[in-house]
Write an enzyme that holds these catalytic residues in place. Structure first.
Site, PDB file in Angstrom:
ATOM      1  N   GLU A   1      -2.742  10.146   1.356  1.00  0.00           N
ATOM      2  CA  GLU A   1      -3.484   9.741   0.153  1.00  0.00           C
ATOM      3  C   GLU A   1      -4.949   9.456   0.498  1.00  0.00           C
ATOM      4  OE1 GLU A   1      -0.738   6.669  -1.058  1.00  0.00           O
ATOM      5  OE2 GLU A   1       0.734   8.245  -1.415  1.00  0.00           O
TER       6      GLU A   1
ATOM      7  N   SER B   1       9.919   9.592   1.028  1.00  0.00           N
ATOM      8  CA  SER B   1      11.138   9.354   0.253  1.00  0.00           C
ATOM      9  C   SER B   1      12.329   8.904   1.100  1.00  0.00           C
ATOM     10  CB  SER B   1      11.489  10.586  -0.581  1.00  0.00           C
ATOM     11  OG  SER B   1      10.457  10.863  -1.511  1.00  0.00           O
TER      12      SER B   1
ATOM     13  N   GLU C   1       4.618  12.587   7.968  1.00  0.00           N
ATOM     14  CA  GLU C   1       4.907  12.459   6.539  1.00  0.00           C
ATOM     15  C   GLU C   1       4.553  13.757   5.830  1.00  0.00           C
ATOM     16  OE1 GLU C   1       4.821   8.094   5.239  1.00  0.00           O
ATOM     17  OE2 GLU C   1       2.753   8.745   5.264  1.00  0.00           O
TER      18      GLU C   1
ATOM     19  N   LYS D   1       1.060   0.352  -0.482  1.00  0.00           N
ATOM     20  CA  LYS D   1      -0.002   1.056  -1.220  1.00  0.00           C
ATOM     21  C   LYS D   1      -0.702   0.085  -2.176  1.00  0.00           C
ATOM     22  CE  LYS D   1       2.603   5.231  -0.421  1.00  0.00           C
ATOM     23  NZ  LYS D   1       2.964   6.573  -0.802  1.00  0.00           N
TER      24      LYS D   1
ATOM     25  N   ASN E   1       4.857   0.556   3.521  1.00  0.00           N
ATOM     26  CA  ASN E   1       3.499   0.783   3.025  1.00  0.00           C
ATOM     27  C   ASN E   1       3.495   0.503   1.526  1.00  0.00           C
ATOM     28  OD1 ASN E   1       1.011   1.748   2.287  1.00  0.00           O
ATOM     29  ND2 ASN E   1       1.472   3.912   2.732  1.00  0.00           N
TER      30      ASN E   1
ATOM     31  N   HIS F   1      -3.366   8.282   6.318  1.00  0.00           N
ATOM     32  CA  HIS F   1      -2.343   8.548   5.304  1.00  0.00           C
ATOM     33  C   HIS F   1      -2.808   9.696   4.412  1.00  0.00           C
ATOM     34  CE1 HIS F   1       0.299   8.099   1.882  1.00  0.00           C
ATOM     35  NE2 HIS F   1       1.114   7.448   2.685  1.00  0.00           N
TER      36      HIS F   1
ATOM     37  N   GLY G   1       6.799  10.200  -2.200  1.00  0.00           N
ATOM     38  CA  GLY G   1       6.921   9.742  -3.584  1.00  0.00           C
ATOM     39  C   GLY G   1       7.548  10.748  -4.522  1.00  0.00           C
TER      40      GLY G   1
HETATM   41  P1  PGA Z   1       7.453   7.204  -0.171  1.00  0.00           P
HETATM   42  O1  PGA Z   1       6.031   7.020   0.567  1.00  0.00           O
HETATM   43  O2  PGA Z   1       8.481   6.504   0.713  1.00  0.00           O
HETATM   44  O3  PGA Z   1       7.289   6.517  -1.501  1.00  0.00           O
HETATM   45  O4  PGA Z   1       7.710   8.651  -0.268  1.00  0.00           O
HETATM   46  C1  PGA Z   1       5.910   7.145   1.957  1.00  0.00           C
HETATM   47  C2  PGA Z   1       4.472   6.954   2.353  1.00  0.00           C
HETATM   48  O5  PGA Z   1       3.578   7.403   1.636  1.00  0.00           O
HETATM   49  O6  PGA Z   1       4.185   6.359   3.415  1.00  0.00           O
END
Ligand code: PGA
Length: 249
Positions: free
Chosen positions: A96, A212, A166, A11, A9, A94, A172
């Site tokens: 976000e 992560s 997640e 983003k 992803n 997601h 992140g």
């Molecule tokens: P990350 O993001 O691997 O940077 O933690 C995962 C995601 O948001 O799908």
């Protein structure tokens, strides 16, 4: 056997030159044959991305869709538009999108329906925030997310659904759920699917872990019996790291 999937992803990262460079590098690497590899660039990069990966097994997928078919929705993108350029998988829900763009349970349910109506495959994201985990409410949060936005889907359409667990506190942040925590939640999600549908549906759905995932922790997470792959943010922006994660299976 459930399909193993590693999806990147991106983003809101990577412009055209950066996308070309990352994808060219991925295409040149020998990736794991048994793992379905996906990348999710931003909307303007989907079409060029598809051109670059067309000789490979990498699938280009979208990060979002609008829940409506078409019409006066300035700035939005419909599933049919994606389909017309050959994109048929989309990430929905997601954290976000939920947190920053206020995507509610009911909007997400409509997005899931809109995607499945166009025969898309949906990667539906669930996951609790830190506060809920601390209060030991993580199971009920995830159960609600499934019940409110996904479980209206017919048994037949569930064939086109992938779930990504997640935990928001791991996205992140460099923090990951322990392999045991991931396994525990994945098994819980499978039980809920079995209760709502049946065991065959539950056993056939791929459940990805996200938050992560890095080359040095992927193997341990992927080795859990109910973890069928990963949704990778930060580490998917680097070809070597993303490849190492794919090869961790
Ligand atoms: P990350 O993001 O691997 O940077 O933690 C995962 C995601 O948001 O799908």
């Amino acid at each position: 056997m459930r399909q193993k999937i590693v999806a990147g992803n991106w983003k809101m990262n990577n412009d055209l030159p950066q996308s070309i460079s990352l994808l060219s590098s991925l295409v040149s690497k020998e990736l794991h044959n048994e793992v379905k590899v996906m990348v999710a660039p931003a909307f303007p990069l989907l079409y060029p991305a598809k051109e670059i990966v067309k000789e490979s097994n990498i699938e280009v997928i979208a990060q979002n869709i609008n829940e409506n078919k078409n019409g006066a929705f300035t700035g939005e993108v419909a599933a049919s538009m994606l389909k017309s350029i050959g994109v048929t998988t989309v990430i929905i829900g997601h954290s976000e999108r939920r947190a920053i763009y206020n995507e509610t349970y009911s909007i997400l349910a409509k997005k899931v329906e809109a995607a499945l109506a166009q025969n898309f495959r949906v990667i539906f994201c669930v996951g609790e925030e830190l506060d809920a985990r601390k209060k030991n409410e993580h199971f009920s949060v995830v159960e609600n997310q499934l019940a409110e936005s996904l479980f209206q889907v017919s048994e037949n359409d569930m064939k086109n659904v992938v779930i990504a667990y997640e935990p928001v506190w791991a996205i992140g942040t460099g923090e990951t759920a322990t392999p045991a925590e991931a396994q525990e939640m994945h098994a819980f999600i499978r039980t809920k699917i079995s209760e709502k549908y049946n065991n065959a549906v539950a056993e056939s759905i791929s459940i990805l872990y996200g938050g992560s995932v890095k080359p040095d922790n992927a193997q341990e997470i992927f080795s859990q019996p109910d973890v069928d792959g990963g949704l990778i943010g930060g580490a998917s922006l680097n070809a070597d790291d993303f490849t190492a994660i794919i090869k961790a299976f």
